[in-house]
Design an enzyme around this catalytic site. Structure first.
Site, PDB file in Angstrom:
ATOM      1  N   CYS A 216      48.061  43.129  81.624  1.00 43.68           N
ATOM      2  CA  CYS A 216      47.158  41.734  83.233  1.00 43.68           C
ATOM      3  C   CYS A 216      47.125  42.080  84.869  1.00 43.68           C
ATOM      4  O   CYS A 216      49.043  42.249  85.009  1.00 43.68           O
ATOM      5  CB  CYS A 216      47.736  40.268  83.032  1.00 43.68           C
ATOM      6  SG  CYS A 216      47.129  39.641  81.699  1.00 43.68           S
TER       7      CYS A 216
ATOM      8  N   ASN B 227      45.827  30.110  89.298  1.00 46.51           N
ATOM      9  CA  ASN B 227      46.920  30.500  89.651  1.00 46.51           C
ATOM     10  C   ASN B 227      47.536  30.222  90.966  1.00 46.51           C
ATOM     11  O   ASN B 227      48.744  30.724  91.379  1.00 46.51           O
ATOM     12  CB  ASN B 227      46.925  32.486  89.891  1.00 46.51           C
ATOM     13  CG  ASN B 227      45.974  32.606  89.179  1.00 46.51           C
ATOM     14  OD1 ASN B 227      46.531  32.743  87.898  1.00 46.51           O
ATOM     15  ND2 ASN B 227      44.639  34.209  89.441  1.00 46.51           N
TER      16      ASN B 227
ATOM     17  N   CYS C 120      40.555  43.867  75.719  1.00 51.18           N
ATOM     18  CA  CYS C 120      40.045  43.793  76.554  1.00 51.18           C
ATOM     19  C   CYS C 120      39.077  44.885  78.033  1.00 51.18           C
ATOM     20  O   CYS C 120      39.615  45.762  77.595  1.00 51.18           O
ATOM     21  CB  CYS C 120      41.455  43.186  77.763  1.00 51.18           C
ATOM     22  SG  CYS C 120      41.390  43.266  79.145  1.00 51.18           S
TER      23      CYS C 120
ATOM     24  N   CYS D 120      37.354  46.463  92.815  1.00 43.01           N
ATOM     25  CA  CYS D 120      36.543  45.233  92.357  1.00 43.01           C
ATOM     26  C   CYS D 120      36.288  44.153  94.132  1.00 43.01           C
ATOM     27  O   CYS D 120      37.855  44.832  94.968  1.00 43.01           O
ATOM     28  CB  CYS D 120      37.925  44.038  91.501  1.00 43.01           C
ATOM     29  SG  CYS D 120      37.049  41.815  91.499  1.00 43.01           S
TER      30      CYS D 120
ATOM     31  N   CYS E 118      47.000  42.069  92.159  1.00 44.15           N
ATOM     32  CA  CYS E 118      46.465  42.559  91.040  1.00 44.15           C
ATOM     33  C   CYS E 118      46.079  43.583  91.859  1.00 44.15           C
ATOM     34  O   CYS E 118      46.057  44.472  92.688  1.00 44.15           O
ATOM     35  CB  CYS E 118      45.014  41.788  90.725  1.00 44.15           C
ATOM     36  SG  CYS E 118      44.104  43.113  89.745  1.00 44.15           S
TER      37      CYS E 118
ATOM     38  N   CYS F   6      42.771  39.874  95.068  1.00 41.36           N
ATOM     39  CA  CYS F   6      43.650  38.817  94.831  1.00 41.36           C
ATOM     40  C   CYS F   6      45.133  39.805  95.068  1.00 41.36           C
ATOM     41  O   CYS F   6      45.211  40.900  94.655  1.00 41.36           O
ATOM     42  CB  CYS F   6      43.033  38.470  92.567  1.00 41.36           C
ATOM     43  SG  CYS F   6      42.034  37.755  92.902  1.00 41.36           S
TER      44      CYS F   6
ATOM     45  N   GLU G 109      39.138  51.267  82.821  1.00 37.54           N
ATOM     46  CA  GLU G 109      39.899  50.869  82.123  1.00 37.54           C
ATOM     47  C   GLU G 109      40.044  50.005  80.768  1.00 37.54           C
ATOM     48  O   GLU G 109      39.401  49.031  81.621  1.00 37.54           O
ATOM     49  CB  GLU G 109      41.441  50.998  82.304  1.00 37.54           C
ATOM     50  CG  GLU G 109      41.540  52.209  82.683  1.00 37.54           C
ATOM     51  CD  GLU G 109      42.714  52.166  84.135  1.00 37.54           C
ATOM     52  OE1 GLU G 109      43.332  53.446  84.460  1.00 37.54           O
ATOM     53  OE2 GLU G 109      43.550  50.556  84.041  1.00 37.54           O
TER      54      GLU G 109
ATOM     55  N   GLU H  64      35.397  41.710  89.101  1.00 34.54           N
ATOM     56  CA  GLU H  64      34.934  39.787  88.453  1.00 34.54           C
ATOM     57  C   GLU H  64      33.698  39.835  87.729  1.00 34.54           C
ATOM     58  O   GLU H  64      32.746  40.305  88.197  1.00 34.54           O
ATOM     59  CB  GLU H  64      35.040  40.023  89.792  1.00 34.54           C
ATOM     60  CG  GLU H  64      34.097  38.525  90.019  1.00 34.54           C
ATOM     61  CD  GLU H  64      34.723  37.270  89.083  1.00 34.54           C
ATOM     62  OE1 GLU H  64      35.993  36.260  88.898  1.00 34.54           O
ATOM     63  OE2 GLU H  64      33.841  36.963  88.154  1.00 34.54           O
TER      64      GLU H  64
ATOM     65  N   SER I 225      36.070  36.068  81.636  1.00 33.56           N
ATOM     66  CA  SER I 225      37.269  35.226  82.666  1.00 33.56           C
ATOM     67  C   SER I 225      37.011  35.485  84.077  1.00 33.56           C
ATOM     68  O   SER I 225      36.719  36.369  84.409  1.00 33.56           O
ATOM     69  CB  SER I 225      38.888  36.178  82.491  1.00 33.56           C
ATOM     70  OG  SER I 225      39.839  35.573  83.892  1.00 33.56           O
TER      71      SER I 225
ATOM     72  N   SER J  13      40.802  31.717  86.362  1.00 29.54           N
ATOM     73  CA  SER J  13      42.095  32.291  86.708  1.00 29.54           C
ATOM     74  C   SER J  13      42.366  31.511  88.092  1.00 29.54           C
ATOM     75  O   SER J  13      41.873  31.667  89.315  1.00 29.54           O
ATOM     76  CB  SER J  13      42.031  33.939  87.567  1.00 29.54           C
ATOM     77  OG  SER J  13      43.223  34.479  87.653  1.00 29.54           O
TER      78      SER J  13
HETATM   79  S1  SF4 Z   1      42.569  39.455  89.198  1.00 32.33           S
HETATM   80 FE1  SF4 Z   1      39.774  40.223  88.996  1.00 32.33          FE
HETATM   81  S2  SF4 Z   1      38.938  39.203  89.857  1.00 32.33           S
HETATM   82 FE2  SF4 Z   1      41.177  39.862  91.255  1.00 32.33          FE
HETATM   83  S3  SF4 Z   1      40.791  41.555  91.797  1.00 32.33           S
HETATM   84 FE3  SF4 Z   1      42.417  41.685  89.854  1.00 32.33          FE
HETATM   85  S4  SF4 Z   1      40.246  42.392  88.622  1.00 32.33           S
HETATM   86 FE4  SF4 Z   1      39.776  41.523  90.460  1.00 32.33          FE
END
Ligand code: SF4
Length: 356
Positions: A336, A219, A107, A114, A121, A118, A94, A163, A194, A217
């Site tokens: 996001c 956090n 974006c 991924c 996410c 995280c 996407e 990533e 990023s 990132s």
């Molecule tokens: S925040 Fe980014 S690096 Fe982390 S799992 Fe999601 S897509 Fe991957």
């Protein structure tokens, strides 16, 4: 069975030169094809009118121009559009078109799924499927800018699925095409890559001559919390990440962006704000505070407005440049961390552990 035609889309200048040499042509013609592909965004070899008819016919016999195919579009009430691209084998990636005050921002995704896991996410829940090719990365921008008739420069953020630094080789090939005069001709300053904090590849990207803007990132302000919400921290902890950021050859007029997704009861306390100030105060940077987008499948919560404001004020008082970024495209799952399909609940265990 006939040999399948090769895709010209995504090839670098050097790779196009090899194609031409194989066709018995002069390599300088590669520049013409490169400009047709990436500046003019043609999708038919016959449209390359400054090539001889004979060369076009020979290229057509062995090659096609195939940027990624749009499988669906979801238009948000705020004007942003989530584009879903077919990534083969039933998979999709996407990208998001976002009209902003200062122009258009796209974006883009760098991987299908991924591996970074995280916990806040949605993409993480897909796991890692594969890297996108340079053509699949660049093609997202080409297709969207053509469809939306984006005329002139735009901004790019590599913050979609994946990533980017775990697909470094293809990312750099895509950056070459985005920044090349005969390609998209974008200033590196219009591009932000990023990362979740892959320190080794961040250092490698630092050697790239057309260094884009960098967003990290972050956090969390303690390793205890970051280990939980971003497992990459188990490999490179906060101190190592911050030190790597300090070593990046960022120009005097530029800043690193630290992304800070604010999660209720996890990383939003006054003590977090104080630690964040200490971590970043010696770096030319700005902090993007991103109130978490609540969504089904992730059991984190967005802090209330008072908490968000208190966090922000703490940064303001210490002179840390910051913005609160409310994600665009929430109603179409384009905000996001929303780029995937919900599959499971996470987050509750962490709040429990932190006694919230
Ligand atoms: S925040 Fe980014 S690096 Fe982390 S799992 Fe999601 S897509 Fe991957």
């Amino acid at each position: 069975m006939a040999t399948p035609k090769k895709n010209l889309y995504g090839l670098s200048l050097e790779e196009l030169q090899e194609v031409l040499i194989a066709e018995g042509e002069k390599p300088f013609r590669a520049k013409q094809i490169y400009a047709w592909l990436y500046a003019h965004k043609v999708t038919e070899i016959q449209a390359m009118t400054n090539l001889s008819k004979d060369l076009r016919a020979r290229l057509e016999a062995g090659y096609v121009i195939e940027p990624p195919r749009v499988a669906a579009r979801h238009v948000s009430s705020d004007g942003s559009v989530k584009y879903v691209f077919d990534a083969g084998e039933g998979r999709q990636v996407e990208a998001v078109y976002m009209p902003m005050e200062k122009g258009i921002t796209l974006c883009l995704s760098s991987q299908v799924g991924c591996a970074q896991d995280c916990s806040f996410c949605m993409t993480a829940q897909m796991g890692f499927i594969r890297n996108l090719s340079p053509g699949e990365i660049v093609g997202q921008a080409a297709v969207i800018t053509q469809e939306k008739a984006v005329d002139g420069p735009f901004n790019l953020v590599m913050m979609g699925m994946g990533e980017p630094l775990l697909n470094l080789q293809n990312l750099i090939k895509a950056l070459d095409i985005f920044t090349h005069k005969l390609g998209f001709d974008l200033s590196p300053k219009r591009i932000t890559v990023s990362t979740s904090g892959h320190v080794r590849n961040l250092e490698k990207l630092g050697e790239y001559p057309k260094l884009p803007r960098i967003a990290v990132s972050l956090n969390a302000t303690t390793d205890e919390v970051r280990n939980e919400i971003m497992p990459v921290n188990l490999k490179w902890n906060i101190r190592e990440l911050i030190d790597a950021c300090k070593r990046l050859p960022i120009s005097q007029r530029d800043r690193i962006t630290f992304e800070y997704v604010l999660l209720e009861g996890v990383n939003d306390t006054p003590a977090d704000a104080r630690r964040l100030v200490r971590l970043v105060s010696n770096i030319r940077c700005k902090v993007n505070i991103i109130p978490f987008n609540e969504m089904e499948g992730l059991d984190y919560k967005q802090p209330d407005l008072e908490t968000i404001e208190r966090f922000r004020q703490a940064l303001n008082k210490s002179g840390i440049l910051n913005t609160v970024r409310w994600s665009k495209g929430r109603d179409v799952g384009a905000a996001c961390g929303q780029l995937a399909t919900p599959v499971a609940k996470r987050g509750a265990h962490l709040r429990e552990k932190l006694h919230v």
